[in-house]
Design a protein around this motif. Sequence first.
Motif, short mmCIF file in Angstrom:
data_model
loop_
_atom_site.label_atom_id
_atom_site.label_comp_id
_atom_site.label_asym_id
_atom_site.label_seq_id
_atom_site.Cartn_x
_atom_site.Cartn_y
_atom_site.Cartn_z
N ASP A 112 0.83 -1.20 0.00
CA ASP A 112 0.00 0.00 0.00
C ASP A 112 0.87 1.26 0.00
OD1 ASP A 112 -1.99 -1.91 0.39
OD2 ASP A 112 -2.09 -1.56 2.55
N VAL A 113 1.95 1.23 0.76
CA VAL A 113 2.87 2.36 0.80
C VAL A 113 3.46 2.60 -0.58
CG1 VAL A 113 5.09 3.16 1.72
CG2 VAL A 113 3.39 2.14 3.25
N ALA A 114 3.85 1.51 -1.26
CA ALA A 114 4.39 1.65 -2.62
C ALA A 114 3.35 2.23 -3.56
CB ALA A 114 4.87 0.29 -3.13
N LEU A 115 2.09 1.80 -3.41
CA LEU A 115 1.00 2.34 -4.22
C LEU A 115 0.88 3.84 -4.05
CD1 LEU A 115 -1.69 2.25 -5.86
CD2 LEU A 115 -2.82 1.62 -3.70
N PHE A 116 0.82 4.32 -2.81
CA PHE A 116 0.63 5.74 -2.57
C PHE A 116 1.87 6.56 -2.90
CE2 PHE A 116 -3.14 4.29 -0.28
CZ PHE A 116 -4.07 5.21 -0.77
N ARG A 117 3.03 5.96 -2.81
CA ARG A 117 4.24 6.67 -3.26
C ARG A 117 4.17 6.93 -4.77
NH1 ARG A 117 8.11 7.58 0.35
NH2 ARG A 117 8.28 6.26 2.22
N ALA A 118 3.53 6.03 -5.49
CA ALA A 118 3.34 6.23 -6.93
C ALA A 118 2.19 7.20 -7.21
CB ALA A 118 3.07 4.89 -7.61
N LEU A 119 1.15 7.14 -6.39
CA LEU A 119 -0.01 8.00 -6.61
C LEU A 119 0.27 9.47 -6.31
CD1 LEU A 119 -2.84 5.84 -4.99
CD2 LEU A 119 -2.70 6.49 -7.39
N LEU A 120 1.00 9.73 -5.23
CA LEU A 120 1.15 11.12 -4.77
C LEU A 120 1.73 12.06 -5.83
CD1 LEU A 120 2.18 10.42 -1.09
CD2 LEU A 120 0.28 11.90 -1.81
N PRO A 121 2.87 11.77 -6.47
CA PRO A 121 3.39 12.71 -7.46
C PRO A 121 2.55 12.75 -8.74
CG PRO A 121 4.77 10.76 -7.37
CD PRO A 121 3.81 10.66 -6.22
N LEU A 148 -8.94 6.68 -4.11
CA LEU A 148 -7.48 6.82 -4.19
C LEU A 148 -7.06 8.29 -4.29
CD1 LEU A 148 -6.67 3.87 -6.61
CD2 LEU A 148 -6.22 3.95 -4.15
N VAL A 149 -7.75 9.04 -5.15
CA VAL A 149 -7.39 10.44 -5.34
C VAL A 149 -7.67 11.25 -4.09
CG1 VAL A 149 -7.97 12.55 -6.61
CG2 VAL A 149 -7.62 10.41 -7.85
N LYS A 150 -8.80 11.00 -3.43
CA LYS A 150 -9.12 11.76 -2.22
C LYS A 150 -8.14 11.44 -1.08
CE LYS A 150 -13.92 13.03 -2.83
NZ LYS A 150 -15.26 13.10 -2.22
N LEU A 151 -7.84 10.18 -0.91
CA LEU A 151 -6.90 9.83 0.15
C LEU A 151 -5.54 10.48 -0.09
CD1 LEU A 151 -7.62 6.03 0.74
CD2 LEU A 151 -7.90 7.87 2.41
N ALA A 152 -5.05 10.41 -1.32
CA ALA A 152 -3.73 10.97 -1.63
C ALA A 152 -3.73 12.49 -1.55
CB ALA A 152 -3.28 10.52 -3.02
N SER A 153 -4.73 13.14 -2.15
CA SER A 153 -4.72 14.60 -2.19
C SER A 153 -4.96 15.21 -0.82
CB SER A 153 -5.75 15.12 -3.20
OG SER A 153 -7.04 14.67 -2.87
N VAL A 154 -5.92 14.67 -0.06
CA VAL A 154 -6.18 15.21 1.28
C VAL A 154 -5.00 14.91 2.20
CG1 VAL A 154 -7.69 15.13 3.29
CG2 VAL A 154 -8.67 15.13 1.00
N GLY A 155 -4.43 13.72 2.08
CA GLY A 155 -3.26 13.38 2.89
C GLY A 155 -2.12 14.35 2.68
N TYR A 156 -2.00 14.85 1.45
CA TYR A 156 -0.93 15.81 1.16
C TYR A 156 -1.33 17.23 1.58
CZ TYR A 156 2.24 18.82 -1.45
OH TYR A 156 3.16 19.79 -1.79
N TYR A 157 -2.53 17.66 1.21
CA TYR A 157 -2.89 19.05 1.42
C TYR A 157 -3.20 19.42 2.87
CZ TYR A 157 -2.74 20.00 -3.55
OH TYR A 157 -2.31 20.17 -4.84
#
Length: 201
Positions: free
Chosen positions: A66-75, A168-177
């Motif tokens: 899962d960590v590898a997935l989100f490392r790819a999703l974030l950028p 996926l997009v909401k988790l990644a974008s909110v986690g960053y912002y």
Amino acid sequence: MRPHSHHRRAVPDAEALHALTRRGFLKVGLGFSAALACTALVPSLAGCSSADSAPHPGMSFLRTDDVALFRALLPAIVTELAEAPPPRQALLAHDALRNIDATCAAMGAGAQAELRKLFGLLATMPLRWALTGIRQDWTGATPAQVQTFLARWRASRLATLNAGAVVLVKLASVGYYVLPAAWAGSGYPGPNAAIYQALHA
């Protein structure tokens, strides 16, 4: 349209993270359950060791895949993260991952079960390849490949794929912002300094 084009408007505060844990947010559906069940037909994919099921070191919910997935999703989702110098990108991604993990860990058991189905699909190579077009591990996926897969899911006639992309997009974008370091890039001026200091004293 690029998957990340409208996420600069995200409001980076605790309320946004809390919104992701509300009952009913994750309704990925039976499609993912059925697809994941198909892995049982392939003996090499059916079993998961205790190590595979354990959270990634330092995480409460996210596993190593899962960590590898989100490392790819974030950028792929966050433009300014992709454009940041590598040391800053690594630091911001690390902090965003911790937020994503905390959000997942705070969800109810039902929502966590749906997340686990979705993450399980994306961690299994034959299904990942069939559903996303990405054959290699997430560590080797490029932002362009990830953007293409997200756009494909958003445009799909299958509601389960649409729901998966949104999650996926909401988790990644909110986690960053929600990161204070990301507020300038999102156009958010930040909370009132006195109130923020009082809440985080």
